[in-house]
Scaffold this motif. Structure first.
Motif, PDB file in Angstrom:
ATOM      1  N   GLU A  19       0.810  -1.217   0.000  1.00 42.65           N
ATOM      2  CA  GLU A  19       0.000   0.000   0.000  1.00 42.65           C
ATOM      3  C   GLU A  19       0.844   1.268   0.000  1.00 42.65           C
ATOM      4  O   GLU A  19       0.343   2.373  -0.252  1.00 42.65           O
ATOM      5  N   LYS A  20       2.148   1.130   0.279  1.00 40.73           N
ATOM      6  CA  LYS A  20       3.027   2.296   0.366  1.00 40.73           C
ATOM      7  C   LYS A  20       3.955   2.443  -0.842  1.00 40.73           C
ATOM      8  O   LYS A  20       4.680   3.432  -0.945  1.00 40.73           O
ATOM      9  N   VAL A  21       3.942   1.452  -1.741  1.00 41.00           N
ATOM     10  CA  VAL A  21       4.906   1.428  -2.843  1.00 41.00           C
ATOM     11  C   VAL A  21       4.863   2.691  -3.687  1.00 41.00           C
ATOM     12  O   VAL A  21       5.904   3.229  -4.092  1.00 41.00           O
ATOM     13  N   ASN A  22       3.681   3.180  -3.981  1.00 42.70           N
ATOM     14  CA  ASN A  22       3.541   4.321  -4.881  1.00 42.70           C
ATOM     15  C   ASN A  22       3.543   5.670  -4.173  1.00 42.70           C
ATOM     16  O   ASN A  22       3.336   6.703  -4.818  1.00 42.70           O
ATOM     17  N   ARG A  23       3.767   5.660  -2.884  1.00 41.80           N
ATOM     18  CA  ARG A  23       3.850   6.927  -2.163  1.00 41.80           C
ATOM     19  C   ARG A  23       5.166   7.634  -2.484  1.00 41.80           C
ATOM     20  O   ARG A  23       6.208   6.985  -2.665  1.00 41.80           O
ATOM     21  N   PRO A  24       5.165   8.957  -2.530  1.00 39.28           N
ATOM     22  CA  PRO A  24       6.441   9.668  -2.687  1.00 39.28           C
ATOM     23  C   PRO A  24       7.303   9.485  -1.441  1.00 39.28           C
ATOM     24  O   PRO A  24       6.778   9.268  -0.336  1.00 39.28           O
ATOM     25  N   ASP A  25       8.603   9.525  -1.606  1.00 38.91           N
ATOM     26  CA  ASP A  25       9.495   9.409  -0.462  1.00 38.91           C
ATOM     27  C   ASP A  25       9.249  10.555   0.519  1.00 38.91           C
ATOM     28  O   ASP A  25       9.083  11.717   0.118  1.00 38.91           O
ATOM     29  N   ALA A  26       9.215  10.214   1.795  1.00 40.16           N
ATOM     30  CA  ALA A  26       9.068  11.208   2.857  1.00 40.16           C
ATOM     31  C   ALA A  26      10.410  11.319   3.571  1.00 40.16           C
ATOM     32  O   ALA A  26      10.877  10.356   4.192  1.00 40.16           O
ATOM     33  N   LEU A  27      11.054  12.444   3.462  1.00 46.27           N
ATOM     34  CA  LEU A  27      12.395  12.619   4.018  1.00 46.27           C
ATOM     35  C   LEU A  27      12.323  13.123   5.452  1.00 46.27           C
ATOM     36  O   LEU A  27      11.608  14.080   5.756  1.00 46.27           O
ATOM     37  N   SER A  28      13.068  12.459   6.329  1.00 44.48           N
ATOM     38  CA  SER A  28      13.151  12.857   7.729  1.00 44.48           C
ATOM     39  C   SER A  28      14.473  13.570   7.986  1.00 44.48           C
ATOM     40  O   SER A  28      15.456  13.355   7.263  1.00 44.48           O
ATOM     41  N   PRO A  29      14.530  14.405   9.010  1.00 43.47           N
ATOM     42  CA  PRO A  29      15.806  15.064   9.343  1.00 43.47           C
ATOM     43  C   PRO A  29      16.833  14.047   9.832  1.00 43.47           C
ATOM     44  O   PRO A  29      16.466  12.944  10.261  1.00 43.47           O
ATOM     45  N   PRO A  30      18.118  14.368   9.778  1.00 38.59           N
ATOM     46  CA  PRO A  30      19.157  13.447  10.271  1.00 38.59           C
ATOM     47  C   PRO A  30      18.956  13.118  11.744  1.00 38.59           C
ATOM     48  O   PRO A  30      18.501  13.952  12.522  1.00 38.59           O
ATOM     49  N   LYS A  31      19.308  11.889  12.119  1.00 38.83           N
ATOM     50  CA  LYS A  31      19.165  11.479  13.517  1.00 38.83           C
ATOM     51  C   LYS A  31      20.172  12.213  14.396  1.00 38.83           C
ATOM     52  O   LYS A  31      21.350  12.294  14.064  1.00 38.83           O
ATOM     53  N   PRO A  32      19.713  12.706  15.542  1.00 41.29           N
ATOM     54  CA  PRO A  32      20.654  13.318  16.494  1.00 41.29           C
ATOM     55  C   PRO A  32      21.465  12.248  17.216  1.00 41.29           C
ATOM     56  O   PRO A  32      21.132  11.056  17.162  1.00 41.29           O
ATOM     57  N   ASP A  33      22.489  12.665  17.916  1.00 44.03           N
ATOM     58  CA  ASP A  33      23.380  11.718  18.596  1.00 44.03           C
ATOM     59  C   ASP A  33      22.652  10.864  19.623  1.00 44.03           C
ATOM     60  O   ASP A  33      23.014   9.695  19.839  1.00 44.03           O
ATOM     61  N   TRP A  34      21.625  11.411  20.270  1.00 44.74           N
ATOM     62  CA  TRP A  34      20.971  10.654  21.362  1.00 44.74           C
ATOM     63  C   TRP A  34      20.097   9.510  20.859  1.00 44.74           C
ATOM     64  O   TRP A  34      19.585   8.729  21.637  1.00 44.74           O
ATOM     65  N   ILE A  35      19.949   9.370  19.550  1.00 43.44           N
ATOM     66  CA  ILE A  35      19.138   8.296  18.979  1.00 43.44           C
ATOM     67  C   ILE A  35      19.978   7.071  18.624  1.00 43.44           C
ATOM     68  O   ILE A  35      19.488   5.966  18.548  1.00 43.44           O
ATOM     69  N   ARG A  36      21.246   7.244  18.424  1.00 45.84           N
ATOM     70  CA  ARG A  36      22.085   6.181  17.867  1.00 45.84           C
ATOM     71  C   ARG A  36      22.302   5.040  18.871  1.00 45.84           C
ATOM     72  O   ARG A  36      22.486   5.264  20.067  1.00 45.84           O
ATOM     73  N   VAL A  37      22.289   3.783  18.357  1.00 45.03           N
ATOM     74  CA  VAL A  37      22.522   2.600  19.185  1.00 45.03           C
ATOM     75  C   VAL A  37      23.562   1.710  18.511  1.00 45.03           C
ATOM     76  O   VAL A  37      23.814   1.817  17.313  1.00 45.03           O
ATOM     77  N   ARG A  38      24.138   0.805  19.296  1.00 41.92           N
ATOM     78  CA  ARG A  38      25.150  -0.108  18.764  1.00 41.92           C
ATOM     79  C   ARG A  38      24.504  -1.264  17.996  1.00 41.92           C
ATOM     80  O   ARG A  38      23.405  -1.705  18.327  1.00 41.92           O
ATOM     81  N   ALA A  39      25.224  -1.759  17.007  1.00 39.58           N
ATOM     82  CA  ALA A  39      24.737  -2.918  16.254  1.00 39.58           C
ATOM     83  C   ALA A  39      24.763  -4.155  17.156  1.00 39.58           C
ATOM     84  O   ALA A  39      25.690  -4.329  17.967  1.00 39.58           O
ATOM     85  N   PRO A  40      23.749  -5.046  17.051  1.00 38.78           N
ATOM     86  CA  PRO A  40      23.704  -6.243  17.904  1.00 38.78           C
ATOM     87  C   PRO A  40      24.717  -7.290  17.453  1.00 38.78           C
ATOM     88  O   PRO A  40      24.650  -7.792  16.336  1.00 38.78           O
ATOM     89  N   ASN A  41      25.665  -7.628  18.327  1.00 38.56           N
ATOM     90  CA  ASN A  41      26.668  -8.620  17.934  1.00 38.56           C
ATOM     91  C   ASN A  41      27.222  -9.404  19.135  1.00 38.56           C
ATOM     92  O   ASN A  41      28.323  -9.937  19.077  1.00 38.56           O
ATOM     93  N   THR A  42      26.438  -9.500  20.222  1.00 40.66           N
ATOM     94  CA  THR A  42      26.934 -10.172  21.418  1.00 40.66           C
ATOM     95  C   THR A  42      26.540 -11.645  21.423  1.00 40.66           C
ATOM     96  O   THR A  42      25.682 -12.090  20.660  1.00 40.66           O
ATOM     97  N   ARG A  43      27.149 -12.415  22.310  1.00 40.25           N
ATOM     98  CA  ARG A  43      26.834 -13.836  22.460  1.00 40.25           C
ATOM     99  C   ARG A  43      25.394 -14.027  22.933  1.00 40.25           C
ATOM    100  O   ARG A  43      24.675 -14.917  22.468  1.00 40.25           O
TER     101      ARG A  43
END
Length: 319
Positions: A19-43
């Motif tokens: 249902e979203k394929v034909n929608r125009p792209d919606a651009l969001s602002p860049p993520k601030p530093d407080w949003i960033r998380v580490r990639a999951p790679n633990t045991r």
């Protein structure tokens, strides 16, 4: 323009969100530093993933692209999503697949209970896709899953995050009768944003659903959450708090909306950590027993620890 033809696959891949394929792209602002998380790679993450896959289970952690998956799975905390991976709704914010779901898996409740045992969970969170195609919206399947966990893991407390069971008379009563410890149903956003963000739902129906849980069984904790950054105004968020308190809801979560793809609703604004702190203070002042408000807050994040705090808060009020 380059057109790529698939001459190998027998059937073309179906879009995750047709249902979203034909929608125009919606651009969001860049993520601030407080949003960033580490990639999951633990045991611990790998061990949890193995148990989930061995039992053929679906998790909302993966399907919704939760940013906390690395942290939670490392601690062997996962939120199981029952009744398949395909939703009958098409919310503008959600990354879960949209379409016509398949038949229910009659063995799924036992598989969820077994995974709960293997992970050694003291507190389990069960959610689901919307199943508007089912006569009861999947209420009996929720109840069977709760009963299966109770039988195999009697010490485990159970939190459910349900759809709204819109136009499914008697469905809510079936779920409440199974006696989950926490009944969560998210409002997701403020009323003015429903037509664009959550068009298949009805705000006041969701409020009434939560109120009805407490009317049927006052011992069950109720919980709801919203996302911010979708274009809402601060006074609208405060009104949602009042509406939830009028329904005697115990626990409120407030988190930052993050755009899954450019075809989804754009992020209108990244709310600062200080603003989240302000929402938390106001919510406690309005009478919630428990509040979690931060950029990375999600419904089931730290659910076990939060349940213990809920119990302590209720006990303190009873003294």
């Amino acid at each position: 323009m380059v057109v790529v033809l698939d001459t190998i696959s027998a059937t073309p891949l179906r879009p995750r969100h047709p249902e979203k394929v034909n929608r125009p792209d919606a651009l969001s602002p860049p993520k601030p530093d407080w949003i960033r998380v580490r990639a999951p790679n633990t045991r611990g993450y790998a061990d949890t993933r193995k148990i989930v896959k061995e039992n053929g289970l679906v998790t909302v952690c993966e399907e919704a692209g939760c940013p906390n998956i690395g942290e939670c799975w490392d601690k062997k905390h996962a939120t199981f999503m029952i009744m398949g991976d395909t939703c009958t709704r098409a919310c503008a914010f959600c990354n879960v697949k949209t379409g016509m779901p398949g038949a229910l898996d009659a063995l799924e409740p036992e598989h969820v209970a077994e995974a709960t045992r293997k992970l050694g969970l003291a507190h389990i969170v069960i959610t689901s896709v919307d199943r508007d195609d089912l006569a009861d919206g999947g209420a009996e399947h929720f109840a069977r899953t709760i009963r299966a966990i109770r039988e195999r893991c009697p010490a485990t407390t159970i939190e459910i995050l349900t759809p709204d069971f819109l136009r499914k008379d008697g469905a809510l009563e079936v779920v409440v009768a199974a006696k989950p410890d926490v009944f969560n149903h998210n409002l997701e956003t403020v009323p003015s944003r429903y037509l664009t963000v959550r068009p298949g739902a009805r705000y006041f129906h969701s409020i009434r659903l939560l109120q009805r849980v407490k009317e049927i069984d006052p011992t069950i904790f109720t919980k709801s959450g919203i996302m911010v950054g979708l274009g809402e105004e601060r006074h609208e968020v405060l009104q949602v708090m009042d509406d939830l308190r009028s329904a005697d809801v115990d626990f409120l979560t407030v988190g930052q909306y993050l755009q899954p793809t450019r075809k989804h609703h754009q992020v209108m604004r990244y709310v600062t950590p200080d603003e989240f702190g302000g929402y938390e203070k106001v919510a406690y002042a309005k009478g919630f027993l428990m509040v979690s408000a931060s950029p990375l807050t999600r419904s089931s994040h730290h659910a076990g620890d939060d349940f213990a705090k809920l119990q302590a808060a209720r006990a303190a009020m009873a003294r």
